[in-house]
Design an enzyme around this catalytic site. Sequence first.
Site, PDB file in Angstrom:
ATOM      1  N   GLU A 141      13.007 -14.665   6.559  1.00 49.40           N
ATOM      2  CA  GLU A 141      12.681 -13.973   5.307  1.00 49.40           C
ATOM      3  C   GLU A 141      12.884 -12.480   5.474  1.00 49.40           C
ATOM      4  OE1 GLU A 141       8.747 -13.576   2.370  1.00 49.40           O
ATOM      5  OE2 GLU A 141       8.905 -15.238   3.780  1.00 49.40           O
TER       6      GLU A 141
ATOM      7  N   ASP B  28      11.906  -9.089   3.233  1.00 45.04           N
ATOM      8  CA  ASP B  28      10.996  -8.789   2.115  1.00 45.04           C
ATOM      9  C   ASP B  28      11.033  -7.351   1.629  1.00 45.04           C
ATOM     10  OD1 ASP B  28       9.783 -11.254   1.940  1.00 45.04           O
ATOM     11  OD2 ASP B  28       8.028 -10.706   3.108  1.00 45.04           O
TER      12      ASP B  28
ATOM     13  N   GLU C 255       8.260  -5.838  -1.086  1.00 47.04           N
ATOM     14  CA  GLU C 255       7.122  -6.098  -1.966  1.00 47.04           C
ATOM     15  C   GLU C 255       6.594  -4.759  -2.463  1.00 47.04           C
ATOM     16  OE1 GLU C 255       4.979 -10.225  -0.778  1.00 47.04           O
ATOM     17  OE2 GLU C 255       4.467  -8.526   0.498  1.00 47.04           O
TER      18      GLU C 255
ATOM     19  N   HIS D 101       6.291  -2.275   0.513  1.00 44.94           N
ATOM     20  CA  HIS D 101       5.973  -3.031   1.722  1.00 44.94           C
ATOM     21  C   HIS D 101       7.222  -3.804   2.140  1.00 44.94           C
ATOM     22  CE1 HIS D 101       3.212  -5.768   4.102  1.00 44.94           C
ATOM     23  NE2 HIS D 101       4.187  -6.613   3.867  1.00 44.94           N
TER      24      HIS D 101
ATOM     25  N   ASN E 121       9.059  -6.369   5.296  1.00 43.73           N
ATOM     26  CA  ASN E 121       8.767  -7.239   6.423  1.00 43.73           C
ATOM     27  C   ASN E 121      10.009  -8.065   6.737  1.00 43.73           C
ATOM     28  OD1 ASN E 121       7.287  -8.450   8.466  1.00 43.73           O
ATOM     29  ND2 ASN E 121       5.684  -9.267   7.121  1.00 43.73           N
TER      30      ASN E 121
ATOM     31  N   GLU F 281       5.645  -5.343   9.639  1.00 45.04           N
ATOM     32  CA  GLU F 281       5.519  -4.586   8.398  1.00 45.04           C
ATOM     33  C   GLU F 281       5.808  -3.100   8.588  1.00 45.04           C
ATOM     34  OE1 GLU F 281       3.092  -6.355   9.824  1.00 45.04           O
ATOM     35  OE2 GLU F 281       2.378  -7.913   8.453  1.00 45.04           O
TER      36      GLU F 281
ATOM     37  N   TRP G 160      -6.036  -8.273  -1.903  1.00 42.89           N
ATOM     38  CA  TRP G 160      -5.543  -7.475  -0.771  1.00 42.89           C
ATOM     39  C   TRP G 160      -4.577  -6.359  -1.144  1.00 42.89           C
ATOM     40  CZ3 TRP G 160      -0.303  -7.165   0.212  1.00 42.89           C
ATOM     41  CH2 TRP G 160       0.516  -8.127  -0.406  1.00 42.89           C
TER      42      TRP G 160
ATOM     43  N   GLY H  99      -6.565  -2.553   0.185  1.00 41.12           N
ATOM     44  CA  GLY H  99      -7.167  -3.661   0.913  1.00 41.12           C
ATOM     45  C   GLY H  99      -8.011  -4.584   0.065  1.00 41.12           C
TER      46      GLY H  99
ATOM     47  N   ARG I 178      -3.593  -2.750  16.680  1.00 35.46           N
ATOM     48  CA  ARG I 178      -3.240  -4.106  16.272  1.00 35.46           C
ATOM     49  C   ARG I 178      -2.655  -4.902  17.434  1.00 35.46           C
ATOM     50  NH1 ARG I 178       1.218  -5.372  11.539  1.00 35.46           N
ATOM     51  NH2 ARG I 178       1.091  -7.649  11.573  1.00 35.46           N
TER      52      ARG I 178
END
Length: 280
Positions: free
Chosen positions: A96, A98, A100, A113, A115, A125, A190, A194, A268
């Site tokens: 995929e 992306d 967004e 966004h 990805n 991301e 989200w 957030g 992360r």
Amino acid sequence: MASMLHLFLVLGTLMVVSAGSFYQEFDITWGDGRAKIHNNGQFLTLSLDKASGSGFQSKNEYLFGKIDMQLKLVPGNSAGTVTAYYLKSPGSTWDEIDFEFLGNLSGDPYTLHTNVFTNGKGNREQQFHLWFDPTAAFHTYSILWNPQRIVFSVDGTPIREFKNSESIGVPFPKNQPMRIYSSLWNADDWATRGGLVKTDWTHAPFTASYRNFKADACLWSNGKSSCASSKSRSRAWFSQELDSSSQNKLKWVQKNYMIYNYCTDTKRFPQGLPVECRTA
């Protein structure tokens, strides 16, 4: 003249440049009438209300190509809404690519966004703000996808490059044909801050608009690519890379408008950043 016509027909069977109407290129797949094609197929709108969003997908599958679409995003208070525009293969180990667009309160910027998924795994991301109001006019959002790299561009300015790093063990989307999808949907759990800012349904219906689709791409049909021959792979985009001017534009965008990059998110990834980030 006859020989030129023959050459055109031969090349046309190898690599397809699609710039047809939305009727010819896409199927509306959900939304119960909320997705509409206008102006004899030259213009498409998706809408979202409290009951449902809407979406469409390409009739064709592609395995590499340069895809352009002009979008005008939901204006005003678009908080909680997401307009998605992406390439995706079927199955549980899908690939995929992306775009967004995450809505926001009136006057606050959209978040773009991006990805890349390979074999069902994403977590790559990068997010941006834009240097213009994407609701005031149409802008061109492009995906260049060839065997060496994926480049996301806005109005011809590259904002992200994902290189083929298979040599160091990073999977790259190159074997699974993908369709183009787009949808407008509610993601207020989200999408905006957030999930702190919810969709204000008093502003519904929310509408995003599309025009000027173009795909200079390899079609996938009956298990075969239209780019099987070396001649068809001579198209410029098939081996295109970023020249120095494009690299400078990319650096400008990432310095001034990038707001999140997985490649710098050490919290992360406490065990170490993904390998493609460490070699970038």
